[in-house]
Structures are given as structure tokens and as C-alpha cells.
Design an enzyme around this catalytic site. Structure first.
Site, PDB file in Angstrom:
ATOM      1  N   LYS A 183       0.839  -1.192   0.000  1.00  0.00           N
ATOM      2  CA  LYS A 183       0.000   0.000   0.000  1.00  0.00           C
ATOM      3  C   LYS A 183       0.876   1.245   0.000  1.00  0.00           C
ATOM      4  O   LYS A 183       1.574   1.522   0.973  1.00  0.00           O
ATOM      5  CB  LYS A 183      -0.919   0.061   1.219  1.00  0.00           C
ATOM      6  CG  LYS A 183      -1.970   1.154   1.048  1.00  0.00           C
ATOM      7  CD  LYS A 183      -2.613   1.611   2.344  1.00  0.00           C
ATOM      8  CE  LYS A 183      -1.827   2.674   3.048  1.00  0.00           C
ATOM      9  NZ  LYS A 183      -1.869   4.017   2.416  1.00  0.00           N
ATOM     10  N   SER A 236       5.474   6.605  10.581  1.00  0.00           N
ATOM     11  CA  SER A 236       5.622   7.280  11.873  1.00  0.00           C
ATOM     12  C   SER A 236       5.688   6.274  13.018  1.00  0.00           C
ATOM     13  O   SER A 236       5.167   5.160  12.926  1.00  0.00           O
ATOM     14  CB  SER A 236       4.444   8.226  12.107  1.00  0.00           C
ATOM     15  OG  SER A 236       3.295   7.477  12.441  1.00  0.00           O
ATOM     16  N   THR A 237       6.328   6.692  14.101  1.00  0.00           N
ATOM     17  CA  THR A 237       6.441   5.839  15.277  1.00  0.00           C
ATOM     18  C   THR A 237       5.060   5.565  15.864  1.00  0.00           C
ATOM     19  O   THR A 237       4.788   4.453  16.326  1.00  0.00           O
ATOM     20  CB  THR A 237       7.387   6.495  16.298  1.00  0.00           C
ATOM     21  OG1 THR A 237       8.721   6.449  15.756  1.00  0.00           O
ATOM     22  CG2 THR A 237       7.389   5.762  17.628  1.00  0.00           C
ATOM     23  N   GLU A 238       4.157   6.546  15.804  1.00  0.00           N
ATOM     24  CA  GLU A 238       2.815   6.325  16.363  1.00  0.00           C
ATOM     25  C   GLU A 238       2.094   5.196  15.656  1.00  0.00           C
ATOM     26  O   GLU A 238       1.513   4.307  16.287  1.00  0.00           O
ATOM     27  CB  GLU A 238       1.985   7.618  16.273  1.00  0.00           C
ATOM     28  CG  GLU A 238       2.077   8.481  17.504  1.00  0.00           C
ATOM     29  CD  GLU A 238       2.256   7.685  18.800  1.00  0.00           C
ATOM     30  OE1 GLU A 238       3.347   7.802  19.397  1.00  0.00           O
ATOM     31  OE2 GLU A 238       1.341   6.932  19.206  1.00  0.00           O
ATOM     32  N   GLY A 240       3.528   2.905  13.910  1.00  0.00           N
ATOM     33  CA  GLY A 240       4.318   1.706  14.172  1.00  0.00           C
ATOM     34  C   GLY A 240       3.892   1.016  15.454  1.00  0.00           C
ATOM     35  O   GLY A 240       3.775  -0.217  15.509  1.00  0.00           O
ATOM     36  N   GLU A 257      10.270   0.487  10.315  1.00  0.00           N
ATOM     37  CA  GLU A 257      11.269   1.540  10.117  1.00  0.00           C
ATOM     38  C   GLU A 257      10.541   2.840  10.382  1.00  0.00           C
ATOM     39  O   GLU A 257       9.717   3.267   9.583  1.00  0.00           O
ATOM     40  CB  GLU A 257      11.827   1.440   8.687  1.00  0.00           C
ATOM     41  CG  GLU A 257      13.222   1.976   8.565  1.00  0.00           C
ATOM     42  CD  GLU A 257      13.203   3.438   8.231  1.00  0.00           C
ATOM     43  OE1 GLU A 257      13.131   4.245   9.197  1.00  0.00           O
ATOM     44  OE2 GLU A 257      13.246   3.770   7.049  1.00  0.00           O
ATOM     45  N   CYS A 291      13.326  10.259   7.471  1.00  0.00           N
ATOM     46  CA  CYS A 291      13.274   9.742   8.841  1.00  0.00           C
ATOM     47  C   CYS A 291      14.640   9.833   9.513  1.00  0.00           C
ATOM     48  O   CYS A 291      14.729   9.987  10.716  1.00  0.00           O
ATOM     49  CB  CYS A 291      12.761   8.306   8.840  1.00  0.00           C
ATOM     50  SG  CYS A 291      13.564   7.280   7.613  1.00  0.00           S
ATOM     51  N   GLU A 388       9.931  14.653  16.165  1.00  0.00           N
ATOM     52  CA  GLU A 388      10.276  14.615  14.755  1.00  0.00           C
ATOM     53  C   GLU A 388       9.408  15.625  14.019  1.00  0.00           C
ATOM     54  O   GLU A 388       8.179  15.556  14.070  1.00  0.00           O
ATOM     55  CB  GLU A 388      10.034  13.208  14.203  1.00  0.00           C
ATOM     56  CG  GLU A 388      10.471  13.074  12.773  1.00  0.00           C
ATOM     57  CD  GLU A 388      10.343  11.633  12.266  1.00  0.00           C
ATOM     58  OE1 GLU A 388       9.316  11.001  12.535  1.00  0.00           O
ATOM     59  OE2 GLU A 388      11.283  11.170  11.599  1.00  0.00           O
TER      60      GLU A 388
END
Lengths: 477, 307
Positions: A183, A236-238, A240, A257, A291, A388
Site C-alpha cells: 500500500k 511514523s512511530t505512532e 508503528g 522503520e 526519517c 520529529e
């Protein structure tokens, strides 16, 4: 100081023919979404609508996973040498279409053509070449005598390097014998759909690669789908965290990642002009939509003033504007939403007491733009030093000793990358040893290569992409 | 008053007089304690729970560690990490080999404890203890080889020296296997230590005594305090605070049982590395490199070449 004026040097759009509408690529064919939904993708530099794209819902995701599942037995049973030859074909076709794809990427994403042409596309083709060669050599990769593929890989990629992230995901997955449903990001679907056509041209068996376009809900349906054996996500970490929660307790192997807040550390013995170039490349490359961007400059106190003067002089020469102009250094911000986030965080930087500076810079009247910006007087507690920003915004902090530099660099939940600028070799190695980050650039920054593993520590995610290490994510090792 | 370890000494002693004196003598029982930061504290909660053998016979009380004990263990493990990960691989190998030497000297004790804990016959307990000692030796020898096996020199297309090396991820929480109280424990713990990580071990809930005795071996084997911390108690109580703890880098859920999925989901909040339980892991099989590689990070360094 301005001595030369640049004439416009636009790259031609004629090489690209964008269809007014695009379908989903499922089982080797393009088709509309089951419920007929579409969304528009725009050029962030002009807000021009480029095309209408099918919006995949759960039924479409289901169909794509089924197609990938159906293709898996034959694809994974194919001799590695044959799989490899498909990937070599794809690599060659990517090279042949590289100018077209570079222009398309720049139109859809907003990044300067100089970068899509000279960085993204060469790396995309190189990545397929590299993993093509692994397909029949997996038993020598250190993951056992007969490493097995996992099955159907669900891959969700971001908008900052659309085709390069596709290559990082699809090339190793196919080389190891998996089939994929990918996607692309909502704002940058076009090069992935063009890639689907290249797969058809390469004769890739139907269902080995499936592309479903859509938004976060499409991605969530894909990674949560029962029929998926592997999830690979860049973003994004969120998100993730949410994905890691979703796959908990399942058989799905996960690689992530995620975000970063990299320190670019300049010592007093560094060649300052080179360091300035590296700092600029570290944060303004791809509008800072990277990133691993060097978004925190840590400069040794004794050279801070000198370095900042040189940095400001250099920033004043950055050309912000038409991404298709071959002289453009900084292109458009990818979306209105991203621009709003950058504006919110920079406003917070000012509100918290950091000093904001941008060079005089005329921004285009349409599209999404943000001038290269730096903050001085930043403390480690400021949001601009912790969060970030994912934009062309640099936060400057100082240090006195190497120990302090290490402590400040590591003072983040992220751990994706770091930069070190010094002429002293032993100090580079000492620093590199202590920095908790997956990629360290010494006296350089933002370098990538298909043979070189990339990925983070801590909340920057887990697993590696690239190199021999990148195979592990797609094998039952 | 229950008898403990009586059977073993009875078999070995042939002399009637010794047997009689043994019968007259009241055994000195051991108070089992936690192992945190190189010390042997009781649970701060003051709680214990009864540990029995397979037939339900009382063996000892084990500390019932609390959330606070878990947090103390993480603090100790974090504090020990720079020194342990910064030690030379050769030195770590020496220390881990020393653990095997110390274990060898305590084979009898561990045979008895493992036999009680797992309801094993004497020969099976002996085999399990011997295999556990040999596994320490196997992993002790890995400390200075894993970087060569897991690292890479990368031929990038440019004038750069590009090197990938593995580094320990940090503090690892190990949920020890429930069914293999010593061999299983050693099989999951020793590789974590070999890489340079520090560990918080949640011992097998119903059979924690071999783990608590192993702590005594570690304390006398040059393993710096805090490198290994051993907790006994309930996975359901200790798991959530450990899985959510921001100073924990990785979870090995091998022995987490029905809690594993919830703990993995909890670990997502801080994106910990998670090793899921694998059904029917055979602790006697060749362990391979998998348990060495999972708690490693790969660091790639780019150095420009030029004059």
C-alpha cells in the site's frame, strides 16, 4: 553577495503521461475499488489534481491478499535463478523508465527533480539489481541451508521516498520467494501504480505483486488481515506502535522503520565548510522529509558562532521552488497536513523561547511551502529538539566535551541515525561506538546503498533493510 | 518438618553410622532470595509463595516478587549495561566460562533441585544439568565470534568504508521456560549475556529454585552485579510492568505462557524487541544462532575514503 542569477531550467513533463484515473493492481490486473470509491492525488507544488485513484476498502484488500496467496506456491517454488531473472528484468525496466519515473515522482511528491533523478531512481534500480542476485544464493546468506519464505507480505510505505521505499520493500520480499500486497501512501500513489505496469511488462506472474491504494484505513485493513504472514511498515512511530499492537500474538513477522531525531555532531576540528554542506544535506535534503534527517545540530561550543555564520550564509543560497526546475534545492512540502504539522511545531519552538531564523526566501503562491529554518537557543526539553518535525527545520544545540555530545545525542527515544564531523579518526570510532543509532555517518550524511543495512534502535523500529541483513525480514530465520 | 535432599545423600552413603547421624541431624534449610544488583534481597513486599515438587511436597518458600522488585531489577540491569556491553568480548567469554566452571562444582546440588523441580529421575536430571553446563560453555565461546558471523563489510557503490556490526540491544527481560527449570533457563539466558545485554529473569513460576540457585553461581563467577537479576513470582504480576517499562529494550516471552500476547501488545507502546514463544522448543537440540542474534542491533557506519 548575489552575483549570478539562475535562468529557469525546467525538466520536461512530456515524458510522463498520467491517466485521469487509476485502478488497484490485483492479480495482475487493474480494477476499480469494489465500492467504486476514489480519491484525488495532487501535485503539492501547484495543488493541481494529477489523477483519481481507486480507494481500496476491506473487500479489495481481501482480494489482493487472496491473489498474493494464490500466487505464493508457484512463486516460492520457482528456482531462485528464475525468480532472480524477473527481478533483473524489473531493474532494467526501471532504468529504462527512470526519467519518466523521476518526473512522475517529483510531480506527485514535490521533491526536486535533481533528487528524484540523481538519488531516488538510481537507488531504486540498484536495489532490485542487488536483491535479484540474492534470489539463487539464499543458502549462503547465513540463515540456514534452505531458508523458507514467509508467505504473503503486507507492506505499507510512506510518501517521502515513494518508489525507493517500494523498492526497499518489494525487492527483498520477491527475491526470498514471498508474494506481496503493497500500500503506497495516500498522497503519493502514482509511481507505485506505474511500477505495477512495469511488473506486467516484465511478465511477472499475476498476483506476485499487488498494489492497493488508499488511506490509513486501507493500511490498517491490510496489516490486520488474517491471510498475511509478514508485515513491513515504514512511517511514523505512532502508527508503528499501533501495528505492533495489532500483530501481537499472531504468526506475522514484523519489521518497522519509524521516526528519528538524529544528531549531527560537529567537533571543533572538523573541516567547517564540509560540515556545513553535510548539515545542509542532512536536514534540507528532500525538504527534511527524511526519517534519518540530521534534525539536531550539536556543535562544539568553541566553533558554534563560526559554524552558524557559515551555515546561515549557505542557507541563504538554497533555492526553494518549482520541484521540476533542475536548479531547485528545496521543493514543496508533501501535503497541507504535513505543512500544518511543521507550522505547529515551529510555532511551539518560538513559544518555548527558541530563536527562529530563515533566510530571505520567496515562496510560490500556490502549493505547500516552508522556508528552510533553523532554531538557536534550543534546549533538550524543547519540542523542536525532541519531536520529529519531518520538515526543513534544524534545531541547534551546543556541547563542550565528547561525553556531553554522546549524552545529548542519545537523549531521545529514537535511534535511527547520527552524524559525526571531525578530522580525528580515533574520535570518530569512539563516538560511533557510543551513539545508539542504527546508521552512523562520519564526515558525510544521508548516504544510502542497497548493500548497506539501514534501520533503527529503540523507537525508530526494528529489523534492517538493505544488505544481507535485509533478507532476514522475509525468511523464516 | 519436611525432609529435603535426603534421598540423594542416602543413596550415596553406604555406611550405617553415617545414615544414623544424618537422621539425627536437623537439615539446615535455605532461604531462597531474589537476586538484584548483585545482592540477595527478599521481596520488598515481604511476600513468599510455597514451592512444591511434582508430587506436591513442600520444597521451600520463594520470594513473591512485586512490581517494585521488578523495577529495581530493571534499574540494576540498566546500570550494569555500559560496563558489561563495554567489556571486551574476550572478557565476557572468560566470565561466562567461569560460570560453567562454578556450575560444574555444584552439579550435585543442581541435580537434586532439577529432579525436584521437574519430577525427573536421577539420570534425566543428571543429563539436564550436564547439558546446561555444556550450553554455558557453548555460549561462552560465542562472545568473540558473533560479531564476525552477524556483521558485514558492505561493498557500497562509492568511496566509503562501510561496516555493519552487531551491538547488544540493552536490557532484556527473559521469561524463563516453565517446563525446563535449568537447561531451558540457561538456553535463553546465556545467549543474552554473551551478546553483552544485561538481563532481568522471571524464573519459572512453579519451579523457581534452580534459577534462584543459579543466581548464587553467577554471584561467585565474576559476573558483575546487575548483569543478571533473578525474580521469582507471578508472570501475570511481573510481566505488565516489565513489558511497559521504558528502560527495557527487549522481551523474551518464551516462558510467558498465556500472558504472552498481552505482554507483546504492551511492549508495542515502547517498541521493544519481542521474541515470541515457540511451541515445543527442544532444549536438548543444537541451539543454533537464533538466540544469539535476536537481541542484537545492527549498526552501520559510513566512513569516506580520501586523502
Amino acid at each position: 553577495m548575489s552575483t549570478f542569477e539562475y535562468a529557469p531550467a525546467p525538466e520536461s513533463r512530456a515524458v510522463v503521461d498520467i491517466a485521469p484515473s487509476h485502478g488497484l493492481f490485483i492479480g495482475g490486473e487493474f480494477r476499480p475499488a469494489a465500492d467504486g470509491k476514489v480519491f484525488k492525488t495532487v501535485s503539492p507544488a501547484s495543488e493541481e489534481v494529477l489523477s483519481e485513484v481507486a480507494w481500496a476498502g476491506e473487500a479489495d484488500v481481501d482480494a489482493a491478499v487472496a491473489a498474493a496467496r494464490a500466487a505464493f506456491p508457484a512463486w516460492s517454488a520457482l528456482p531462485g535463478a528464475e525468480r532472480g531473472k524477473y527481478l533483473f528484468r524489473i531493474a532494467r525496466l526501471l532504468q529504462e523508465h527512470s526519467r519518466e519515473l523521476a518526473v512522475l515522482e517529483t510531480l506527485d511528491n514535490g521533491k526536486p527533480i535533481r533528487e528524484s533523478r540523481d538519488v531516488d531512481l538510481p537507488l531504486v534500480a540498484a536495489h532490485f539489481f542487488y536483491y535479484a542476485g540474492w534470489a539463487d544464493k539464499l543458502r549462503y546468506a547465513g540463515f540456514g541451508d534452505a531458508p523458507r519464505p514467509l508467505g504473503v507480505a503486507a507492506q505499507v510505505i510512506p510518501w517521502n521516498f515513494p518508489l525507493l521505499m517500494l523498492a526497499w520493500k518489494i525487492a527483498p520480499a520477491l527475491a526470498t520467494g514471498n508474494t506481496v500486497v503493497l500500500k503506497p501512501a495516500e498522497t503519493t500513489p502514482l509511481t507505485a501504480l506505474r511500477f505495477a505496469e512495469i511488473c506486467v511488462q516484465a511478465g511477472l506472474p499475476a498476483g506476485v505483486v499487488n498494489i492497493v491504494t488508499g488511506d490509513g484505513a486501507t493500511g490498517a485493513a491490510l496489516v490486520g488481515h488474517e491471510g498475511v504472514d509478514k508485515v513491513a511498515f515504514t512511517g511514523s512511530t505512532e502508527v508503528g506502535r499501533a501495528i505492533a499492537r495489532t500483530v501481537a500474538g499472531t504468526r506475522k513477522k514484523l519489521t518497522l522503520e519509524l521516526g528519528g531525531k538524529a544528531a549531527n555532531i560537529v567537533f571543533d576540528d572538523a573541516p567547517l565548510d564540509q560540515a556545513v554542506e553535510g548539515v545542509v544535506n542532512g536536514i534540507f535534503f528532500n525538504q527534511g522529509h527524511v526519517c534519518c534527517a540530521g534534525s539536531r545540530l550539536l556543535v562544539q561550543e568553541s566553533v558554534a558562532d563560526e559554524l552558524l555564520d557559515a551555515l546561515k550564509r549557505r542557507m541563504a543560497t538554497l533555492r526553494v521552488g518549482d520541484p521540476l526546475d533542475k536548479n531547485t534545492d528545496v521543493g514543496a512540502i508533501n501535503s497541507a497536513a504535513q505543512l500544518a504539522r511543521i507550522e505547529e511545531l515551529t510555532a511551539a519552538g518560538e513559544a518555548e523561547g527558541a530563536e527562529r531564523w530563515s533566510p530571505p526566501c520567496e515562496l510560490p503562491s500556490t502549493g505547500y511551502w516552508f522556508a528552510p529554518t533553523l532554531f538557536t537557543g534550543v534546549t533538550q526539553a524543547h519540542r523542536v529538539a525532541r519531536e520529529e518535525i519531518f520538515g526543513p527545520v534544524l534545531s541547534v544545540l551546543t556541547f563542550r566535551t565528547p561525553d556531553e555530545a554522546v549524552a545529548k545525542a542519545n537523549n531521545t527515544p529514537y535511534g535511527l541515525s547520527a552524524g559525526i564531523w571531525t578530522e580525528k579518526g580515533s574520535r570518530i570510532l569512539w563516538m560511533a561506538n557510543r551513539l545508539r543509532a542504527g546508521v552512523i555517518w562520519s564526515n558525510t550524511f544521508n548516504k544510502f546503498d542497497p548493500t548497506s543495512p539501514f534501520g533503527g534502535y529503540r523507537e525508530s523500529g526494528y529489523g534492517r533493510e538493505g544488505g544481507r541483513h535485509g533478507l532476514e525480514a522475509y525468511l523464516d530465520a | 518438618m519436611p525432609e529435603r535432599s535426603g534421598k540423594q545423600s542416602e543413596k550415596q552413603s553406604g555406611k550405617q553410622s553415617e545414615k544414623q547421624s544424618e537422621q539425627r541431624r536437623l537439615a539446615v534449610l535455605k532461604t531462597y532470595k531474589l537476586y538484584v544488583g548483585g545482592a540477595f534481597p527478599r521481596s520488598e513486599s515481604g511476600r513468599v509463595y510455597e514451592v512444591t515438587d511434582a508430587s506436591g511436597r513442600w520444597l521451600a518458600n520463594a520470594p513473591l516478587a512485586s512490581r517494585k522488585d521488578a523495577r529495581n531489577a530493571v534499574v540494576a540491569a540498566r546500570k550494569a549495561f555500559p560496563r558489561w556491553s563495554g567489556a571486551t568480548a574476550y572478557n565476557r567469554g572468560q566470565v561466562l566460562y567461569r560460570v560453567a566452571e562454578m556450575l560444574e562444582g555444584r552439579r550435585e546440588q543442581f541435580r537434586a533441585e532439577v529432579a525436584d523441580a521437574e519430577g525427573l529421575s536421577a539420570p534425566k536430571a543428571r543429563a539436564a544439568v550436564d547439558a546446561a553446563i555444556d550450553r554455558w560453555v557453548w555460549y561462552a565461546g560465542w562472545t568473540d565470534k558473533v560479531a564476525q558471523v552477524a556483521g558485514a563489510a558492505n561493498p557500497v557503490a562509492g568511496p566509503y568504508f562501510n561496516l555493519s556490526t552487531p551491538e547488544p540491544t540493552g536490557v532484556v527481560v527473559v521469561f524463563a521456560p516453565q517446563e525446563s527449570s535449568l537447561l531451558g533457563l540457561v538456553s535463553v539466558l546465556a545467549p543474552v549475556l554473551a551478546t553483552g545485554c544485561t538481563a532481568v529473569v522471571v524464573a519459572a513460576e512453579r519451579a523457581p529454585l534452580p534459577a534462584l540457585s543459579l543466581a548464587e553461581v553467577l554471584a561467585t563467577s565474576d559476573v558483575p552485579g546487575g548483569v543478571v537479576n533473578v525474580l521469582s513470582g507471578r508472570v501475570a504480576e511481573l510481566g505488565p510492568p516489565l513489558a511497559a517499562h521504558g528502560d527495557v529494550d527487549a522481551l523474551d516471552l518464551t516462558g510467558a505462557g498465556p500472558e504472552a500476547t498481552a505482554l507483546e501488545a504492551e511492549a508495542a507502546g515502547t517498541l521493544k524487541r519481542v521474541r515470541r514463544p515457540r511451541p515445543d522448543e527442544d532444549w536438548t537440540a543444537d541451539p543454533g544462532t537464533g538466540r544469539l542474534l535476536w537481541p542484537l542491533e545492527t549498526k552501520t557506519v559510513w566512513h569516506p575514503m580520501g586523502v
